[in-house]
Design a protein around this motif. Structure first.
Motif, PDB file in Angstrom:
ATOM      1  N   TYR A   1      25.944   0.728  30.655  1.00 30.98           N
ATOM      2  CA  TYR A   1      24.509  -0.036  30.474  1.00 30.98           C
ATOM      3  C   TYR A   1      24.233  -0.608  28.822  1.00 30.98           C
ATOM      4  CZ  TYR A   1      22.942   1.820  34.873  1.00 30.98           C
ATOM      5  OH  TYR A   1      22.377   2.224  35.990  1.00 30.98           O
ATOM      6  N   SER A   2      23.764  -1.412  28.566  1.00 29.77           N
ATOM      7  CA  SER A   2      24.136  -2.394  26.935  1.00 29.77           C
ATOM      8  C   SER A   2      23.664  -1.407  26.388  1.00 29.77           C
ATOM      9  CB  SER A   2      22.763  -3.653  27.332  1.00 29.77           C
ATOM     10  OG  SER A   2      22.564  -4.345  25.834  1.00 29.77           O
ATOM     11  N   THR A   3      24.147  -1.124  25.017  1.00 29.29           N
ATOM     12  CA  THR A   3      23.700  -0.741  23.869  1.00 29.29           C
ATOM     13  C   THR A   3      24.266  -1.249  22.378  1.00 29.29           C
ATOM     14  OG1 THR A   3      23.861   1.424  22.168  1.00 29.29           O
ATOM     15  CG2 THR A   3      25.941   0.724  23.649  1.00 29.29           C
ATOM     16  N   VAL A   4      24.508  -1.852  21.346  1.00 28.92           N
ATOM     17  CA  VAL A   4      24.271  -2.295  20.305  1.00 28.92           C
ATOM     18  C   VAL A   4      25.064  -1.787  19.384  1.00 28.92           C
ATOM     19  CG1 VAL A   4      24.162  -3.877  18.670  1.00 28.92           C
ATOM     20  CG2 VAL A   4      23.383  -4.810  21.084  1.00 28.92           C
ATOM     21  N   LYS A   5      25.875  -1.898  18.768  1.00 25.13           N
ATOM     22  CA  LYS A   5      26.306  -1.253  17.497  1.00 25.13           C
ATOM     23  C   LYS A   5      26.938  -1.899  16.441  1.00 25.13           C
ATOM     24  CE  LYS A   5      24.849   3.033  18.696  1.00 25.13           C
ATOM     25  NZ  LYS A   5      23.801   3.744  18.270  1.00 25.13           N
ATOM     26  N   GLN A   6      26.856  -1.230  15.415  1.00 25.08           N
ATOM     27  CA  GLN A   6      27.458  -2.114  14.159  1.00 25.08           C
ATOM     28  C   GLN A   6      29.497  -1.658  14.232  1.00 25.08           C
ATOM     29  OE1 GLN A   6      25.621  -4.755  13.309  1.00 25.08           O
ATOM     30  NE2 GLN A   6      26.523  -4.162  11.225  1.00 25.08           N
TER      31      GLN A   6
ATOM     32  N   GLY B   1      21.999   2.988  27.231  1.00 22.12           N
ATOM     33  CA  GLY B   1      23.652   2.312  27.134  1.00 22.12           C
ATOM     34  C   GLY B   1      23.811   3.665  25.833  1.00 22.12           C
ATOM     35  N   SER B   2      23.429   3.863  24.869  1.00 24.37           N
ATOM     36  CA  SER B   2      23.793   4.522  24.007  1.00 24.37           C
ATOM     37  C   SER B   2      23.884   6.291  24.985  1.00 24.37           C
ATOM     38  CB  SER B   2      23.555   5.133  22.285  1.00 24.37           C
ATOM     39  OG  SER B   2      21.746   5.331  22.988  1.00 24.37           O
ATOM     40  N   LEU B   3      23.015   6.545  25.763  1.00 26.39           N
ATOM     41  CA  LEU B   3      22.754   7.475  26.307  1.00 26.39           C
ATOM     42  C   LEU B   3      24.135   7.724  27.046  1.00 26.39           C
ATOM     43  CD1 LEU B   3      19.148   7.842  27.574  1.00 26.39           C
ATOM     44  CD2 LEU B   3      20.068   9.060  25.626  1.00 26.39           C
ATOM     45  N   PHE B   4      24.635   7.359  27.678  1.00 27.16           N
ATOM     46  CA  PHE B   4      25.768   6.915  28.875  1.00 27.16           C
ATOM     47  C   PHE B   4      27.136   7.517  28.111  1.00 27.16           C
ATOM     48  CE2 PHE B   4      22.422   6.195  31.480  1.00 27.16           C
ATOM     49  CZ  PHE B   4      23.020   6.157  32.611  1.00 27.16           C
ATOM     50  N   MET B   5      27.020   6.696  26.440  1.00 31.43           N
ATOM     51  CA  MET B   5      27.558   6.950  25.644  1.00 31.43           C
ATOM     52  C   MET B   5      28.288   8.236  25.013  1.00 31.43           C
ATOM     53  SD  MET B   5      28.068   4.504  21.852  1.00 31.43           S
ATOM     54  CE  MET B   5      27.393   5.249  20.654  1.00 31.43           C
ATOM     55  N   TRP B   6      27.191   8.491  24.195  1.00 37.05           N
ATOM     56  CA  TRP B   6      27.139   9.984  23.595  1.00 37.05           C
ATOM     57  C   TRP B   6      27.256  11.407  24.932  1.00 37.05           C
ATOM     58  CZ3 TRP B   6      28.130   9.821  19.504  1.00 37.05           C
ATOM     59  CH2 TRP B   6      27.535   8.845  18.568  1.00 37.05           C
ATOM     60  N   ARG B   7      27.381  10.923  26.010  1.00 39.33           N
ATOM     61  CA  ARG B   7      27.832  12.251  27.256  1.00 39.33           C
ATOM     62  C   ARG B   7      28.933  11.817  27.586  1.00 39.33           C
ATOM     63  NH1 ARG B   7      25.105  11.208  32.755  1.00 39.33           N
ATOM     64  NH2 ARG B   7      22.852  12.362  31.925  1.00 39.33           N
ATOM     65  N   ASP B   8      29.401  10.565  27.916  1.00 41.16           N
ATOM     66  CA  ASP B   8      30.839  10.476  27.279  1.00 41.16           C
ATOM     67  C   ASP B   8      31.505  11.149  26.340  1.00 41.16           C
ATOM     68  OD1 ASP B   8      33.427   8.989  29.612  1.00 41.16           O
ATOM     69  OD2 ASP B   8      33.608   8.568  27.685  1.00 41.16           O
ATOM     70  N   TYR B   9      31.339  11.327  25.359  1.00 40.83           N
ATOM     71  CA  TYR B   9      31.838  11.021  23.827  1.00 40.83           C
ATOM     72  C   TYR B   9      31.692  12.784  24.455  1.00 40.83           C
ATOM     73  CZ  TYR B   9      33.232  11.211  19.124  1.00 40.83           C
ATOM     74  OH  TYR B   9      33.783  11.947  18.449  1.00 40.83           O
ATOM     75  N   LEU B  10      31.439  13.218  24.123  1.00 38.82           N
ATOM     76  CA  LEU B  10      30.655  14.673  23.437  1.00 38.82           C
ATOM     77  C   LEU B  10      31.201  15.872  24.505  1.00 38.82           C
ATOM     78  CD1 LEU B  10      27.198  14.755  22.271  1.00 38.82           C
ATOM     79  CD2 LEU B  10      29.314  14.980  20.792  1.00 38.82           C
ATOM     80  N   GLY B  11      31.074  15.510  26.019  1.00 34.03           N
ATOM     81  CA  GLY B  11      31.718  16.554  27.398  1.00 34.03           C
ATOM     82  C   GLY B  11      30.190  16.550  27.901  1.00 34.03           C
TER      83      GLY B  11
ATOM     84  N   SER C   1      34.628   5.548  24.175  1.00 32.74           N
ATOM     85  CA  SER C   1      32.899   5.837  25.294  1.00 32.74           C
ATOM     86  C   SER C   1      31.823   4.625  24.997  1.00 32.74           C
ATOM     87  CB  SER C   1      32.334   6.762  24.745  1.00 32.74           C
ATOM     88  OG  SER C   1      32.748   8.111  25.115  1.00 32.74           O
ATOM     89  N   TYR C   2      32.129   4.129  24.307  1.00 34.88           N
ATOM     90  CA  TYR C   2      31.045   2.475  23.806  1.00 34.88           C
ATOM     91  C   TYR C   2      31.214   1.527  24.508  1.00 34.88           C
ATOM     92  CZ  TYR C   2      29.247  -1.796  21.346  1.00 34.88           C
ATOM     93  OH  TYR C   2      28.937  -2.721  21.283  1.00 34.88           O
TER      94      TYR C   2
END
Length: 283
Positions: A20-25, A55-65, A14-15
């Motif tokens: 859009y951009s997001t940075v995660k370790q 970027g993280s907002l879209f990542m969570w939407r995709d992952y969580l449903g 999902s990341y």
């Protein structure tokens, strides 16, 4: 051979797929999967602090449903632009309890708080403390980038978020029946530590359960205590003497002597254990 940086997981996909951009370790994705997999495809409220790049907002939407309610909090008013994509966005200072009270009274109860905001000691601690009353039973507060607790530019190390979390651990353990549990931690059930991530788990029924000793049989079977078997036998002998009626006038002296001898051996063990842990680069 190059070292693999990321353990591939559902959240990692999902990341990578976020528009859009997001940075995660690299070490966070396996932690995310462990903490958040139980919330997938459920009607939950997920709030993330620090969402400007989107970027993280879209990542969570995709992952969580699609059933998940995704909310973003940021100090920069520009983050409001993500409202057009269906996200709820609140602008405010995460270090202010008044902001959280006003915002969460408007939102209602939340299942997950993920703090990826400013990372200062005040912002992290105030976010955790202010949002705890608004977490649904079974929910969690996740503070990430806790490595900043060891960096001077994010605040005083003495009052770092990690030290705050250690104090929570102390207070969770004060629920044990033999302690004065007036200052015990009843709001959270447990604290979970990962590399640079701390999760506070909420379980009201478990954290408020009375701590008392139970037996699986009608009577407790009392076996001989071998706790101090590696210490001099005189310690156990002094305990036996102090409990005998014939020695009741010497009870205070015998128990004081036993305690003194035991402390000497505890000191010896402390020195030996500290040397061992240093050899392992643990302390």
């Amino acid at each position: 051979m190059s070292k693999k940086l990321v353990i591939e997981s559902e959240i990692y996909k999902s990341y990578l797929g976020s528009p859009y951009s997001t940075v995660k370790q690299s070490t966070y994705f396996s932690v995310y999967d462990e903490l958040f997999k139980k919330f997938k495809n459920k009607e939950i409220t997920f709030l993330e602090v620090g969402v400007l790049d989107g970027g993280s907002l879209f990542m969570w939407r995709d992952y969580l449903g699609s059933q998940a309610r995704i909310i973003g909090v940021d100090l920069n008013p520009e983050a409001k632009k993500w409202k057009k994509d269906g996200f709820e966005i609140f602008i405010g200072d995460q270090s202010k309890e008044s902001f959280w009270n006003e915002t969460l009274n408007s939102i209602g109860k939340v299942d997950v708080i993920l703090d990826d905001g400013g990372h200062t000691f005040e912002q992290q601690i105030m976010t955790a403390e202010s949002t705890l009353p608004y977490i649904n039973d079974g929910g969690i507060i996740v503070i990430e980038d806790c490595c900043t607790s060891y960096m001077k530019k994010f605040g005083f190390k003495k009052l770092s978020f990690i030290n705050y979390a250690k104090k929570l651990i102390d207070n969770v353990n004060k629920r044990y029946m033999e302690f004065d549990n007036q200052n015990s931690e009843k709001r959270i059930w447990s604290v979970q530590f990962f590399e640079s991530i701390v999760a506070l788990h909420v379980n009201f029924s478990a954290s408020n359960l009375k701590s008392e000793r139970t037996f699986n049989q009608k009577e407790e079977v009392v076996a001989k205590d071998f706790r101090y078997a590696s210490y001099p036998l005189i310690i156990d002998r002094l305990e036996e003497l102090s409990n005998k009626r014939n020695y009741r006038f010497f009870r205070v002296f015998l128990r004081l002597l036993r305690k003194t001898i035991l402390n000497i051996y505890f000191l010896k063990s402390y020195i030996s254990l500290k040397k061992y842990l240093k050899s392992k680069n643990i302390i």
